[in-house]
Design a protein around this motif. Structure first.
Motif, short mmCIF file in Angstrom:
data_model
loop_
_atom_site.label_atom_id
_atom_site.label_comp_id
_atom_site.label_asym_id
_atom_site.label_seq_id
_atom_site.Cartn_x
_atom_site.Cartn_y
_atom_site.Cartn_z
N UNK A 113 0.51 3.67 6.15
CA UNK A 113 0.42 3.06 4.96
C UNK A 113 1.22 3.72 3.86
N UNK A 114 1.26 4.94 4.05
CA UNK A 114 2.16 5.66 2.87
C UNK A 114 3.78 5.13 3.32
N UNK A 115 4.26 5.01 4.54
CA UNK A 115 5.41 4.49 4.82
C UNK A 115 5.64 3.14 4.20
N UNK A 116 4.65 2.26 4.42
CA UNK A 116 4.71 0.93 3.73
C UNK A 116 4.91 0.86 2.25
N UNK A 117 3.99 1.94 1.47
CA UNK A 117 4.31 2.04 0.23
C UNK A 117 5.64 2.36 -0.25
N UNK B 126 -7.30 3.85 -2.00
CA UNK B 126 -7.58 2.64 -2.83
C UNK B 126 -8.17 2.95 -4.19
N UNK B 127 -8.63 3.94 -4.38
CA UNK B 127 -9.14 4.45 -5.84
C UNK B 127 -7.88 4.45 -6.68
N UNK B 128 -6.94 4.95 -6.40
CA UNK B 128 -5.52 5.47 -6.92
C UNK B 128 -5.00 4.20 -7.17
N UNK B 129 -4.94 3.48 -6.07
CA UNK B 129 -3.97 2.38 -6.32
C UNK B 129 -4.91 1.01 -7.27
N UNK B 130 -6.05 1.29 -7.63
CA UNK B 130 -6.85 0.49 -8.30
C UNK B 130 -6.32 0.80 -9.83
N UNK B 131 -6.54 2.26 -10.09
CA UNK B 131 -6.00 2.50 -11.20
C UNK B 131 -4.59 2.34 -11.69
N UNK C 209 2.26 5.56 -8.06
CA UNK C 209 2.39 4.91 -6.57
C UNK C 209 3.32 5.93 -5.76
N UNK C 210 4.27 6.48 -6.19
CA UNK C 210 5.28 7.26 -5.30
C UNK C 210 4.54 8.49 -4.96
N UNK C 211 3.84 9.03 -5.89
CA UNK C 211 2.97 10.27 -5.50
C UNK C 211 1.87 9.96 -4.26
N UNK C 212 1.23 8.84 -4.67
CA UNK C 212 0.13 8.38 -3.58
C UNK C 212 1.00 8.28 -2.16
N UNK C 213 2.10 7.53 -2.06
CA UNK C 213 2.89 7.54 -1.04
C UNK C 213 3.17 8.70 -0.44
N UNK C 214 3.85 9.67 -1.08
CA UNK C 214 4.16 10.96 -0.57
C UNK C 214 3.17 11.68 -0.02
N UNK C 215 1.83 11.46 -0.57
CA UNK C 215 0.68 12.28 -0.33
C UNK C 215 0.31 12.02 1.09
N UNK C 216 0.35 10.54 1.23
CA UNK C 216 0.00 9.87 2.36
C UNK C 216 0.92 10.41 3.63
N UNK D 264 8.34 -9.36 -6.86
CA UNK D 264 8.71 -8.37 -7.99
C UNK D 264 7.46 -7.27 -7.81
N UNK D 265 7.52 -6.37 -8.69
CA UNK D 265 6.68 -5.14 -8.54
C UNK D 265 5.27 -5.47 -8.74
N UNK D 266 4.98 -6.47 -9.65
CA UNK D 266 3.32 -6.59 -9.84
C UNK D 266 3.07 -7.40 -8.45
N UNK D 267 4.02 -8.41 -7.73
CA UNK D 267 3.32 -8.90 -6.34
C UNK D 267 3.27 -7.69 -5.33
N UNK D 268 4.22 -6.71 -5.30
CA UNK D 268 4.06 -5.70 -4.40
C UNK D 268 2.85 -4.84 -4.70
N UNK D 269 2.54 -4.70 -5.67
CA UNK D 269 1.23 -3.98 -6.09
C UNK D 269 0.01 -4.35 -5.69
N UNK D 270 0.05 -5.87 -5.70
CA UNK D 270 -1.20 -6.55 -5.44
C UNK D 270 -1.19 -6.56 -3.86
N UNK D 271 -0.25 -6.74 -2.98
CA UNK D 271 0.06 -6.62 -1.78
C UNK D 271 -0.57 -5.29 -1.30
N UNK D 272 -0.07 -4.19 -1.95
CA UNK D 272 -0.33 -2.78 -1.55
C UNK D 272 -1.96 -2.69 -1.50
N UNK D 273 -2.39 -3.01 -2.60
CA UNK D 273 -3.93 -3.00 -2.85
C UNK D 273 -4.87 -3.64 -1.79
#
Length: 310
Positions: free
Chosen positions: A189-193, A271-276, A249-256, A94-103
């Protein structure tokens, strides 16, 4: 046997004390195997981090080369995004699991770039190299066969004679210039996101519309049109994520995945952005400190528009 890669077969094992391990055995036919073997031993003997797979030991005798790692029970992020026929049960994330894995994965890469005695470029960041623990709470970056240690004045870039990596995750700037840098890992990492958000592979030539084959360009064009709903994996959508977190998260990924590395953030910034984003989604609020940082900046410190690559 539990798998097979470019290095050789991977086996499950158990040590005398009961510790479970994964054992990669070099295939004698592998052309890059020996160099990857020594490189991985060298790199992993220098690092120690919660979000990097640990090397337990190795064998190098009588023409036998083996690498022994801690065993990660739930396989790779890729397995859970797309399924693995060799695994009996695949837990959909689910989304929360994916967020935790990404961070978790971002923290491991940040450590490689700036937290160890030497700057280390992983050089093959992809969803199949992010492994998951038994409870799915910890994700670890794995496979350091292509990694590069950067010394002294070469801490920014490293020149390679030939391009190595995985199609779909390769930094386009590295591909054309042969200059490898930590920003090459940021691109991967951006592609993974983007995979985490969309549930789509980086390159999918089975799609009828050729313009949609490349995940990065497909997502960018949809986000430019303000259509984030179109790129969402149905499982993510069913998780009732917060729309502002999705956009963040989409903006972080596209910037990467900016074409030019100068316009990508560092892994520390990611990391700072994903923590937020994690805090906004209500995850691990006691583990990650509050932050008021929302804008993404390039390495010159200027604010950037992630949907207009430069």
């Amino acid at each position: 046997m539990i798998g097979k890669g470019g290095f050789g077969h991977v086996y499950y094992g158990k040590l005398e004390d009961g510790q479970e391990v994964a054992i990669k055995v070099l295939d004698v036919k592998s052309t890059q195997g020996p160099s990857k073997f020594f490189n991985e031993v060298d790199v992993l003997s220098r690092v120690n981090h919660r979000n990097l797979v640990s090397l337990i030991g190795y064998c190098h005798e009588d023409n036998q080369q083996m690498l022994i790692y801690e065993f990660m029970h739930k396989g790779s992020l890729r397995d859970h995004l797309y399924g693995d026929p060799t695994m009996l049960t695949i837990e959909k994330l689910d989304w929360k699991s994916r967020m935790n894995i990404a961070l978790n994965a971002a923290l491991g890469l940040e450590y490689l770039h700036s937290g160890s005695n030497h700057s280390i470029i992983h050089h093959d960041v992809k969803s199949s190299n992010i492994l998951l623990s038994n409870n799915m709470e910890i994700a670890k970056v794995a496979d350091f066969g292509l990694s590069r240690l950067i010394y002294g004045e070469d801490h920014i870039t490293h020149v390679t004679t030939d391009v190595k990596g995985t199609t779909g995750y390769l930094d386009p700037e590295y591909f054309t210039t042969r200059y490898l840098s930590p920003k090459s890992d940021v691109y991967g990492f951006g592609v993974v996101l983007l995979e985490i958000i969309s549930g789509r592979m980086p390159i999918d030539s089975t799609l009828p519309n050729g313009n949609a084959w490349n995940l990065c360009e497909w997502v960018r064009s949809n986000l430019q049109a303000g259509n984030i709903d179109k790129i969402l994996d149905p499982i993510v959508k069913a998780s009732n994520p917060q729309i502002d977190v999705l956009w963040k998260v989409a903006k972080i990924a596209i910037q990467c995945v900016e074409p030019k590395s100068i316009h990508r953030p560092t892994m520390t910034k990611v990391v700072e952005e994903l923590r937020v984003a994690v805090l906004q989604e209500g995850l691990n609020s006691s583990e990650y400190p509050q932050s008021d940082t929302y804008g993404i900046e390039d390495e010159y410190g200027s604010q950037i528009d992630p949907f207009n690559p430069r």
